[in-house]
Design a protein around this motif. Structure first.
Motif, PDB file in Angstrom:
ATOM      1  N   ILE A  26       0.848  -1.191   0.000  1.00  0.00           N
ATOM      2  CA  ILE A  26       0.000   0.000   0.000  1.00  0.00           C
ATOM      3  C   ILE A  26       0.880   1.236   0.000  1.00  0.00           C
ATOM      4  O   ILE A  26       1.790   1.385   0.815  1.00  0.00           O
ATOM      5  CB  ILE A  26      -0.964   0.015   1.206  1.00  0.00           C
ATOM      6  CG1 ILE A  26      -1.939  -1.160   1.066  1.00  0.00           C
ATOM      7  CG2 ILE A  26      -1.729   1.338   1.260  1.00  0.00           C
ATOM      8  CD1 ILE A  26      -2.912  -1.302   2.200  1.00  0.00           C
ATOM      9  N   CYS A  27       0.616   2.119  -0.971  1.00  0.00           N
ATOM     10  CA  CYS A  27       1.427   3.327  -1.132  1.00  0.00           C
ATOM     11  C   CYS A  27       0.883   4.456  -0.252  1.00  0.00           C
ATOM     12  O   CYS A  27      -0.306   4.743  -0.255  1.00  0.00           O
ATOM     13  CB  CYS A  27       1.436   3.756  -2.596  1.00  0.00           C
ATOM     14  SG  CYS A  27       2.308   5.290  -2.880  1.00  0.00           S
ATOM     15  N   HIS A  28       1.782   5.069   0.487  1.00  0.00           N
ATOM     16  CA  HIS A  28       1.471   6.228   1.324  1.00  0.00           C
ATOM     17  C   HIS A  28       0.902   7.384   0.547  1.00  0.00           C
ATOM     18  O   HIS A  28       0.075   8.126   1.021  1.00  0.00           O
ATOM     19  CB  HIS A  28       2.777   6.831   1.873  1.00  0.00           C
ATOM     20  CG  HIS A  28       3.299   6.154   3.065  1.00  0.00           C
ATOM     21  ND1 HIS A  28       2.495   5.674   4.055  1.00  0.00           N
ATOM     22  CD2 HIS A  28       4.567   5.889   3.435  1.00  0.00           C
ATOM     23  CE1 HIS A  28       3.258   5.141   4.982  1.00  0.00           C
ATOM     24  NE2 HIS A  28       4.517   5.251   4.629  1.00  0.00           N
ATOM     25  N   HIS A  29       1.478   7.597  -0.654  1.00  0.00           N
ATOM     26  CA  HIS A  29       1.183   8.808  -1.418  1.00  0.00           C
ATOM     27  C   HIS A  29      -0.152   8.717  -2.146  1.00  0.00           C
ATOM     28  O   HIS A  29      -1.022   9.539  -1.931  1.00  0.00           O
ATOM     29  CB  HIS A  29       2.297   9.093  -2.423  1.00  0.00           C
ATOM     30  CG  HIS A  29       3.515   9.664  -1.788  1.00  0.00           C
ATOM     31  ND1 HIS A  29       3.873  10.979  -1.924  1.00  0.00           N
ATOM     32  CD2 HIS A  29       4.440   9.089  -0.995  1.00  0.00           C
ATOM     33  CE1 HIS A  29       4.977  11.184  -1.229  1.00  0.00           C
ATOM     34  NE2 HIS A  29       5.348  10.063  -0.657  1.00  0.00           N
ATOM     35  N   VAL A  72       2.681  -4.564   3.109  1.00  0.00           N
ATOM     36  CA  VAL A  72       3.857  -3.712   3.189  1.00  0.00           C
ATOM     37  C   VAL A  72       3.435  -2.287   2.837  1.00  0.00           C
ATOM     38  O   VAL A  72       2.732  -2.069   1.843  1.00  0.00           O
ATOM     39  CB  VAL A  72       4.951  -4.195   2.201  1.00  0.00           C
ATOM     40  CG1 VAL A  72       6.169  -3.298   2.264  1.00  0.00           C
ATOM     41  CG2 VAL A  72       5.324  -5.631   2.500  1.00  0.00           C
ATOM     42  N   HIS A  73       3.825  -1.331   3.674  1.00  0.00           N
ATOM     43  CA  HIS A  73       3.502   0.065   3.415  1.00  0.00           C
ATOM     44  C   HIS A  73       4.740   0.782   2.915  1.00  0.00           C
ATOM     45  O   HIS A  73       5.849   0.517   3.389  1.00  0.00           O
ATOM     46  CB  HIS A  73       3.005   0.744   4.701  1.00  0.00           C
ATOM     47  CG  HIS A  73       1.707   0.174   5.194  1.00  0.00           C
ATOM     48  ND1 HIS A  73       0.494   0.759   4.932  1.00  0.00           N
ATOM     49  CD2 HIS A  73       1.450  -0.946   5.887  1.00  0.00           C
ATOM     50  CE1 HIS A  73      -0.463   0.010   5.476  1.00  0.00           C
ATOM     51  NE2 HIS A  73       0.087  -1.024   6.060  1.00  0.00           N
ATOM     52  N   GLY A  74       4.564   1.697   1.979  1.00  0.00           N
ATOM     53  CA  GLY A  74       5.719   2.414   1.470  1.00  0.00           C
ATOM     54  C   GLY A  74       5.344   3.326   0.328  1.00  0.00           C
ATOM     55  O   GLY A  74       4.229   3.862   0.300  1.00  0.00           O
ATOM     56  N   VAL A  75       6.262   3.486  -0.604  1.00  0.00           N
ATOM     57  CA  VAL A  75       6.042   4.355  -1.755  1.00  0.00           C
ATOM     58  C   VAL A  75       6.134   3.520  -3.021  1.00  0.00           C
ATOM     59  O   VAL A  75       7.103   2.790  -3.227  1.00  0.00           O
ATOM     60  CB  VAL A  75       7.093   5.498  -1.795  1.00  0.00           C
ATOM     61  CG1 VAL A  75       6.827   6.425  -2.965  1.00  0.00           C
ATOM     62  CG2 VAL A  75       7.068   6.278  -0.491  1.00  0.00           C
ATOM     63  N   ASN A 102       5.219   4.562  -9.028  1.00  0.00           N
ATOM     64  CA  ASN A 102       4.618   5.759  -9.646  1.00  0.00           C
ATOM     65  C   ASN A 102       4.854   7.021  -8.843  1.00  0.00           C
ATOM     66  O   ASN A 102       4.839   8.129  -9.373  1.00  0.00           O
ATOM     67  CB  ASN A 102       3.110   5.581  -9.789  1.00  0.00           C
ATOM     68  CG  ASN A 102       2.770   4.604 -10.886  1.00  0.00           C
ATOM     69  OD1 ASN A 102       3.536   4.423 -11.828  1.00  0.00           O
ATOM     70  ND2 ASN A 102       1.624   3.953 -10.751  1.00  0.00           N
ATOM     71  N   CYS A 103       5.005   6.871  -7.535  1.00  0.00           N
ATOM     72  CA  CYS A 103       5.117   8.033  -6.661  1.00  0.00           C
ATOM     73  C   CYS A 103       6.562   8.302  -6.244  1.00  0.00           C
ATOM     74  O   CYS A 103       6.841   9.291  -5.582  1.00  0.00           O
ATOM     75  CB  CYS A 103       4.273   7.833  -5.407  1.00  0.00           C
ATOM     76  SG  CYS A 103       2.532   7.652  -5.763  1.00  0.00           S
TER      77      CYS A 103
END
Ligand SMILES: [Zn+2]
Ligand SMILES: [Zn+2]
Ligand SMILES: [Zn+2]
Length: 138
Positions: free
Chosen positions: A97-100, A130-133, A136-137
């Motif tokens: 999952i992307c933070h941005h 997993v969380h992060g960027v 694409n971002c």
């Protein structure tokens, strides 16, 4: 594309309805994990919350889509790629999952690492987010 939705529904023992086909088409078209609100916005016709909810529940139950747990309580759903069947999922991959952008992605090529539970515990399901960027971002 159309045919694909129909055969998925039939293969999983669901009768074909306009709503089911419409929602499945959105998953097939976007190829992404989707939330309730994504689907309410994208599936053609007026889909109310309850209809979307019920349809997603039926898909999860039949092994067509799986749930991606998120920390903010907004569930995401993604198409199952493995041979999931009625009441039994085999989606052992890691989710990202992307933070941005907030986008959830199935990392199909990465299996959830196996864990050894202490004696007396029996595993039924394991998931890893997993969380992060995302690329694409970045
Ligand atoms: Zn599954
Ligand atoms: Zn992102
Ligand atoms: Zn997944």
């Amino acid at each position: 594309m159309e045919e694909q939705a129909l055969s998925i529904l039939r293969d999983h023992g669901l009768s074909v309805t306009t709503v089911r086909k419409g929602i499945l088409d959105v998953f097939l078209k976007t190829g992404q994990a989707l939330s309730h609100s994504d689907l309410e916005g994208q599936a053609s016709g007026q889909l109310d919350r309850v209809t979307v909810y019920r349809t997603l529940q039926a898909f999860v139950g039949k092994g067509i889509i799986h749930v991606i747990p998120t920390s903010d309580n907004s569930l995401r759903y993604a198409l199952c790629r493995d041979a999931c069947v009625d009441g039994h999922h085999h989606d052992r991959h890691v989710h990202f999952i992307c933070h941005h952008c907030g986008k959830a992605t199935c990392i199909n090529q990465l299996d959830v690492p196996s864990v050894r539970l202490p004696r007396g515990y029996r595993m039924q399901e394991v998931s890893m987010v997993v969380h992060g960027v995302c690329p694409n971002c970045d």
